[in-house]
Design a protein around this motif. Sequence first.
Motif, PDB file in Angstrom:
ATOM      1  N   TYR A   1      -5.716   2.922   9.387  1.00 55.05           N
ATOM      2  CA  TYR A   1      -6.004   4.025   8.467  1.00 55.05           C
ATOM      3  C   TYR A   1      -5.292   5.314   8.882  1.00 55.05           C
ATOM      4  O   TYR A   1      -4.930   6.126   8.034  1.00 55.05           O
TER       5      TYR A   1
ATOM      6  N   GLN B   1       0.803  -1.216   0.000  1.00 59.76           N
ATOM      7  CA  GLN B   1       0.000   0.000   0.000  1.00 59.76           C
ATOM      8  C   GLN B   1       0.844   1.278   0.000  1.00 59.76           C
ATOM      9  O   GLN B   1       0.299   2.374  -0.049  1.00 59.76           O
TER      10      GLN B   1
ATOM     11  N   LEU C   1       2.532   2.417   2.456  1.00 65.70           N
ATOM     12  CA  LEU C   1       2.467   3.087   3.756  1.00 65.70           C
ATOM     13  C   LEU C   1       3.855   3.559   4.171  1.00 65.70           C
ATOM     14  O   LEU C   1       4.812   2.797   4.149  1.00 65.70           O
TER      15      LEU C   1
ATOM     16  N   HIS D   1       0.587  -2.479  10.064  1.00 67.21           N
ATOM     17  CA  HIS D   1      -0.780  -2.197   9.636  1.00 67.21           C
ATOM     18  C   HIS D   1      -1.320  -3.181   8.602  1.00 67.21           C
ATOM     19  O   HIS D   1      -2.534  -3.235   8.382  1.00 67.21           O
TER      20      HIS D   1
ATOM     21  N   GLY E   1       4.077  -2.583   6.503  1.00 69.40           N
ATOM     22  CA  GLY E   1       3.638  -1.215   6.765  1.00 69.40           C
ATOM     23  C   GLY E   1       3.603  -0.832   8.218  1.00 69.40           C
ATOM     24  O   GLY E   1       2.658  -0.204   8.684  1.00 69.40           O
TER      25      GLY E   1
ATOM     26  N   PHE F   1       5.201   9.218   9.610  1.00 72.85           N
ATOM     27  CA  PHE F   1       5.171   7.753   9.769  1.00 72.85           C
ATOM     28  C   PHE F   1       5.564   7.354  11.178  1.00 72.85           C
ATOM     29  O   PHE F   1       6.384   6.468  11.406  1.00 72.85           O
TER      30      PHE F   1
ATOM     31  N   ALA G   1      -2.339   5.686   9.952  1.00 70.80           N
ATOM     32  CA  ALA G   1      -0.950   5.697   9.484  1.00 70.80           C
ATOM     33  C   ALA G   1      -0.826   6.206   8.058  1.00 70.80           C
ATOM     34  O   ALA G   1       0.205   6.755   7.675  1.00 70.80           O
ATOM     35  N   THR G   2      -1.885   6.041   7.276  1.00 67.97           N
ATOM     36  CA  THR G   2      -1.812   6.432   5.865  1.00 67.97           C
ATOM     37  C   THR G   2      -1.758   7.945   5.679  1.00 67.97           C
ATOM     38  O   THR G   2      -1.390   8.422   4.606  1.00 67.97           O
TER      39      THR G   2
END
Length: 315
Positions: free
Chosen positions: A302, A169, A171, A205, A202, A310, A304-305
């Motif tokens: 979510y 993703q 991330l 996550h 991630g 980060f 973290a996105t």
Amino acid sequence: MKKVLLGDTNIEVSRLCFGSLTMTPFQANLSVKDGAYLIEYAFERGINFLDTAEIYENYHYIKEALKGIKREEYVIATKSYAYTKEMAKASLDLALKKIGTDYIDIFLLHEQESIYTVKGHFEAIEYFLKAKEMGLIRAFGISTHNIAGAEAARKIKEIEIIHPIVNKQGLGIQDGNIDGMLKELKQIHALGKGIYGMKPLGGGHLIKNIEESFNFVKKIPFIDSIAIGMQSTKEIDANISLIEKGYIPQSLKEQIDKKKRKLIVADYCIACENCVKRCKQNGINIIDKIAVPNEKCILCGYCATVCPEFCIKVI
């Protein structure tokens, strides 16, 4: 476990790299004895590659582990924020002394954002290159959370190894998405530079889709090795099964799933409130200028996105 060369460096490493931050007081808070045992256990199972950093403050764990491992059979990568000659020398001297070794295999500049930050560390780079000539390090490189950082690694010939964020993703990639990162990394690998990825899950996550997420990174042909944090022998066994077979046996998965996961926020949180606005569960708040999860948090990840630093992770 299969061993590969990190680019053209002639440094042979296991496809799995032991991410050692998770054992420290910053996360699992294992004793030195228990942490060293995990490093030795992983080595016995074929993992000859470990990633650390000065900021992790875990060199003493590695020193203890090396009592049971032949130094020439083990590859150690560490990182520093040094930007002057004096800081670079101090960082290297500290690593050599605290680990109890005559050389460091891979020395990286930590969290480089772009070609401008790399050039801002030019004095330190010069020192590390001289240290390489003296046999104190075997290869030099950078770690990065940015596509622009990867671009710098591609353009600067002295950078031999890159340690970037790579997950399905994207991330943690701060200036783009996974497609942009992979485009750069493919070009970097074509130049003969070594690549070992970080955060394939991630920051925890993606753990609910662990096999799919891990295999995504594993199947990228230009990623030489994958660094992942491991806090127990069961997690080591599970990750070895992932790298070798692509799945975790159900019985082992059930044991690992019993571990209670939690959301942590690093102290470098800038209280931007992006996570608060993103969370539809009202599971996180800003308290005393730092994000703090509450009982409504469902560990969906979510938040973290949208975290620009980060600094939110699931452990």
